[in-house]
Motif scaffolding. Structure first.
Motif, PDB file in Angstrom:
ATOM      1  N   TRP A 152       0.848  -1.187   0.000  1.00  0.00           N
ATOM      2  CA  TRP A 152       0.000   0.000   0.000  1.00  0.00           C
ATOM      3  C   TRP A 152       0.881   1.233   0.000  1.00  0.00           C
ATOM      4  CZ3 TRP A 152      -4.442  -0.397   4.137  1.00  0.00           C
ATOM      5  CH2 TRP A 152      -5.347  -1.383   3.752  1.00  0.00           C
ATOM      6  N   THR A 153       0.367   2.306  -0.574  1.00  0.00           N
ATOM      7  CA  THR A 153       1.020   3.598  -0.498  1.00  0.00           C
ATOM      8  C   THR A 153       0.217   4.446   0.473  1.00  0.00           C
ATOM      9  OG1 THR A 153       1.735   3.398  -2.791  1.00  0.00           O
ATOM     10  CG2 THR A 153       1.768   5.616  -1.824  1.00  0.00           C
ATOM     11  N   LEU A 154       0.874   4.895   1.535  1.00  0.00           N
ATOM     12  CA  LEU A 154       0.206   5.717   2.532  1.00  0.00           C
ATOM     13  C   LEU A 154       0.573   7.179   2.306  1.00  0.00           C
ATOM     14  CD1 LEU A 154       0.814   3.563   5.736  1.00  0.00           C
ATOM     15  CD2 LEU A 154      -1.191   3.573   4.247  1.00  0.00           C
ATOM     16  N   HIS A 155      -0.437   8.028   2.358  1.00  0.00           N
ATOM     17  CA  HIS A 155      -0.209   9.462   2.187  1.00  0.00           C
ATOM     18  C   HIS A 155      -0.525  10.164   3.506  1.00  0.00           C
ATOM     19  CE1 HIS A 155       0.176   8.893  -2.119  1.00  0.00           C
ATOM     20  NE2 HIS A 155      -0.898   8.134  -2.068  1.00  0.00           N
ATOM     21  N   GLY A 156       0.309  11.095   3.890  1.00  0.00           N
ATOM     22  CA  GLY A 156       0.060  11.871   5.093  1.00  0.00           C
ATOM     23  C   GLY A 156       0.364  11.105   6.361  1.00  0.00           C
ATOM     24  N   SER A 157      -0.105  11.634   7.461  1.00  0.00           N
ATOM     25  CA  SER A 157       0.165  11.020   8.757  1.00  0.00           C
ATOM     26  C   SER A 157      -0.933  10.041   9.133  1.00  0.00           C
ATOM     27  CB  SER A 157       0.291  12.108   9.823  1.00  0.00           C
ATOM     28  OG  SER A 157      -0.929  12.807   9.939  1.00  0.00           O
ATOM     29  N   VAL A 158      -0.581   9.067   9.956  1.00  0.00           N
ATOM     30  CA  VAL A 158      -1.556   8.093  10.452  1.00  0.00           C
ATOM     31  C   VAL A 158      -1.376   7.956  11.956  1.00  0.00           C
ATOM     32  CG1 VAL A 158      -1.712   6.777   8.307  1.00  0.00           C
ATOM     33  CG2 VAL A 158      -0.022   6.125  10.004  1.00  0.00           C
ATOM     34  N   ASP A 159      -2.496   7.698  12.636  1.00  0.00           N
ATOM     35  CA  ASP A 159      -2.409   7.447  14.066  1.00  0.00           C
ATOM     36  C   ASP A 159      -2.452   5.939  14.302  1.00  0.00           C
ATOM     37  OD1 ASP A 159      -5.073   6.680  13.759  1.00  0.00           O
ATOM     38  OD2 ASP A 159      -5.868   8.516  14.633  1.00  0.00           O
ATOM     39  N   HIS A 160      -2.318   5.544  15.553  1.00  0.00           N
ATOM     40  CA  HIS A 160      -2.290   4.123  15.895  1.00  0.00           C
ATOM     41  C   HIS A 160      -3.561   3.418  15.437  1.00  0.00           C
ATOM     42  CE1 HIS A 160      -2.629   0.522  18.444  1.00  0.00           C
ATOM     43  NE2 HIS A 160      -1.309   0.469  18.264  1.00  0.00           N
ATOM     44  N   TYR A 213      -5.449  -0.485   8.916  1.00  0.00           N
ATOM     45  CA  TYR A 213      -4.743  -0.892   7.706  1.00  0.00           C
ATOM     46  C   TYR A 213      -4.225  -2.325   7.830  1.00  0.00           C
ATOM     47  CZ  TYR A 213      -4.609   4.023   6.154  1.00  0.00           C
ATOM     48  OH  TYR A 213      -4.925   5.292   5.753  1.00  0.00           O
ATOM     49  N   ALA A 214      -3.659  -2.653   8.982  1.00  0.00           N
ATOM     50  CA  ALA A 214      -3.138  -4.006   9.198  1.00  0.00           C
ATOM     51  C   ALA A 214      -4.267  -5.042   9.129  1.00  0.00           C
ATOM     52  CB  ALA A 214      -2.411  -4.097  10.537  1.00  0.00           C
ATOM     53  N   MET A 215      -5.406  -4.729   9.770  1.00  0.00           N
ATOM     54  CA  MET A 215      -6.550  -5.650   9.709  1.00  0.00           C
ATOM     55  C   MET A 215      -7.031  -5.833   8.278  1.00  0.00           C
ATOM     56  SD  MET A 215      -8.961  -4.840  13.072  1.00  0.00           S
ATOM     57  CE  MET A 215      -9.897  -3.712  12.098  1.00  0.00           C
ATOM     58  N   SER A 216      -7.070  -4.751   7.525  1.00  0.00           N
ATOM     59  CA  SER A 216      -7.528  -4.811   6.145  1.00  0.00           C
ATOM     60  C   SER A 216      -6.573  -5.640   5.284  1.00  0.00           C
ATOM     61  CB  SER A 216      -7.672  -3.399   5.579  1.00  0.00           C
ATOM     62  OG  SER A 216      -8.267  -3.437   4.313  1.00  0.00           O
ATOM     63  N   LEU A 217      -5.273  -5.449   5.462  1.00  0.00           N
ATOM     64  CA  LEU A 217      -4.295  -6.247   4.717  1.00  0.00           C
ATOM     65  C   LEU A 217      -4.453  -7.736   5.036  1.00  0.00           C
ATOM     66  CD1 LEU A 217      -1.005  -4.151   4.891  1.00  0.00           C
ATOM     67  CD2 LEU A 217      -2.137  -4.953   2.819  1.00  0.00           C
TER      68      LEU A 217
END
Length: 183
Positions: free
Chosen positions: A100-108, A114-118
């Protein structure tokens, strides 16, 4: 039986997903009794790959999928929607880890999502491959390919693993009804 050939040559994304659905609808409105989906793709987004798989499996006419040269990543899921599946003698199938390509900041919280979706996409992908290749000579170790060890199948390996039913060049008749979906 009127056969309509749809050439899908591009990534799997929002645009090509909508275009393929629309093209199938037009072909059906024009009396298609069989759809042949010729595929050349390097894959794309999981969500649209699963969407197209479900859409294609629900078509009211038989679907034949054909590997024109390369079917990679989520393209394998699109390809496996076909009831009859073939590949050219000089073609390949590629299984490799999701990215995946992540844009911007992410919180916990977002990172956990994202991990669950992957993880879910990996299980769904492996389940579809197992269902559609059931009873084959060689069982594909899809979770292994998607997590760390990519795998390329040539036509013979694709035949042994149940990805395809035949190796065939599928020449196109001059008067065949053809459509194109591309980037």
């Amino acid at each position: 039986m009127p056969r309509h050939i749809i050439h899908f040559t591009g990534p799997i994304n929002s645009s090509t997903c909508g275009n393929l659905i629309g093209t199938c609808a037009k072909a059906l409105q024009q009396g298609a009794e069989l759809l042949q989906l010729n595929i050349a793709t390097m894959g794309g987004e999981c969500s649209y790959g699963f969407t197209l798989y479900n859409f294609l499996r629900g078509l009211p006419v038989p679907l034949h999928t054909h590997n024109l040269g390369t079917v990679e990543s989520m393209g394998n899921i699109l390809f496996l929607a076909g009831e009859h599946r073939t590949a050219c003698a000089h073609s390949k199938f590629l299984f490799h880890p999701f990215h995946w390509t992540l844009h911007g900041s992410v919180d916990h919280s977002r990172m956990a999502e994202y991990a669950m979706s992957l993880d879910y996409d990996l299980r769904l992908y492996a389940q579809i491959v197992a269902e559609r290749t059931e009873g084959s000579t060689e069982v594909l170790d899809v979770p292994r390919y998607l997590m760390a060890y990519p795998r390329i199948l040539g036509p013979r390996e694709a035949l042994e693993s149940g990805m395809i039913h035949a190796i065939d060049e599928l020449p196109i008749e001059a008067d065949a009804c053809q459509w194109s979906v591309h980037a």
